[in-house]
Design an enzyme around this catalytic site. Structure first.
Site, PDB file in Angstrom:
ATOM      1  N   GLY A  37     -18.672  41.651  15.879  1.00  0.00           N
ATOM      2  CA  GLY A  37     -17.561  40.734  15.660  1.00  0.00           C
ATOM      3  C   GLY A  37     -17.950  39.348  16.133  1.00  0.00           C
ATOM      4  CB  CYS A  38     -15.926  36.670  17.619  1.00  0.00           C
ATOM      5  SG  CYS A  38     -16.109  35.058  18.376  1.00  0.00           S
ATOM      6  CG  PHE A  39     -21.452  34.270  18.044  1.00  0.00           C
ATOM      7  CD1 PHE A  39     -20.410  33.392  18.305  1.00  0.00           C
ATOM      8  CD2 PHE A  39     -22.430  33.859  17.156  1.00  0.00           C
ATOM      9  CE1 PHE A  39     -20.336  32.143  17.717  1.00  0.00           C
ATOM     10  CE2 PHE A  39     -22.386  32.595  16.553  1.00  0.00           C
ATOM     11  CZ  PHE A  39     -21.323  31.741  16.835  1.00  0.00           C
TER      12      PHE A  39
END
Length: 176
Positions: A9-11
């Site tokens: 997902g979002c880093f």
């Protein structure tokens, strides 16, 4: 030092979850798994580059093992969600393990197979060899640390960090 690369997902969230672990030298947000050379955040967000938001983890295998990193990684995202995590939707948010050598490939494949038996839904984590890692723009590095009151961080990154602190207390580095 050894390197591991994960996308869940979002880093920002994955980076924040990995950084407190003992034996971690660095966690760098970036892009991998796609076909566009040296993409920008805007390009990756378009979903047209093939890249996922990932983190590259430099770690001391005498302090923390690849198996332990996999355990933390899979505990901090839902590997059954195809091309999304929470509010983030698109192939750039897919669950992906990018291996650096045959040992990582074999270890991750076995871990994913065992994990698949624990879920009702199929684990859709992509397992692929790392071809190239592109460092994300500087504003994305240490984003959670720099923006702890950001609404996205409070809603999504902070719970993952808290989960790591509670569930993996024995793997945490001493406070600096």
């Amino acid at each position: 030092m050894t390197t591991a690369t994960f996308g869940g997902g979002c880093f920002w969230c994955t980076e924040a979850a990995m950084k407190p672990l003992d034996g971690i030298e660095s966690v760098t947000s970036g892009y991998a798994g796609g076909h566009v050379e040296d993409p920008s955040y805007r390009q990756v967000c378009s979903g047209n580059t093939g890249h996922a938001e990932v983190v590259q983890v430099e770690y001391d295998p005498d302090v923390i093992t690849y198996d332990e990193l996999l355990e933390v990684f899979f505990a901090t995202h839902d590997p059954t969600q195809l091309n999304r995590q929470g509010p983030d939707v698109g192939t750039q948010y897919r669950s992906i393990v990018l291996y650096h050598d045959d040992e990582q490939r074999e270890t991750a494949a076995a871990y994913i197979e065992a994990l698949d038996a624990e879920y009702d839904d199929e684990v859709v984590t992509e397992l692929t060899e790392l071809a190239e890692f592109y460092r994300a723009e500087e504003k994305h590095q240490d984003y959670f640390e720099k923006n702890p009151t950001d609404a996205y961080c409070q809603m999504h990154a902070a719970p993952k960090v808290q989960k790591v602190r509670e569930r993996f207390e024995e793997l945490l580095a001493e406070p600096r």
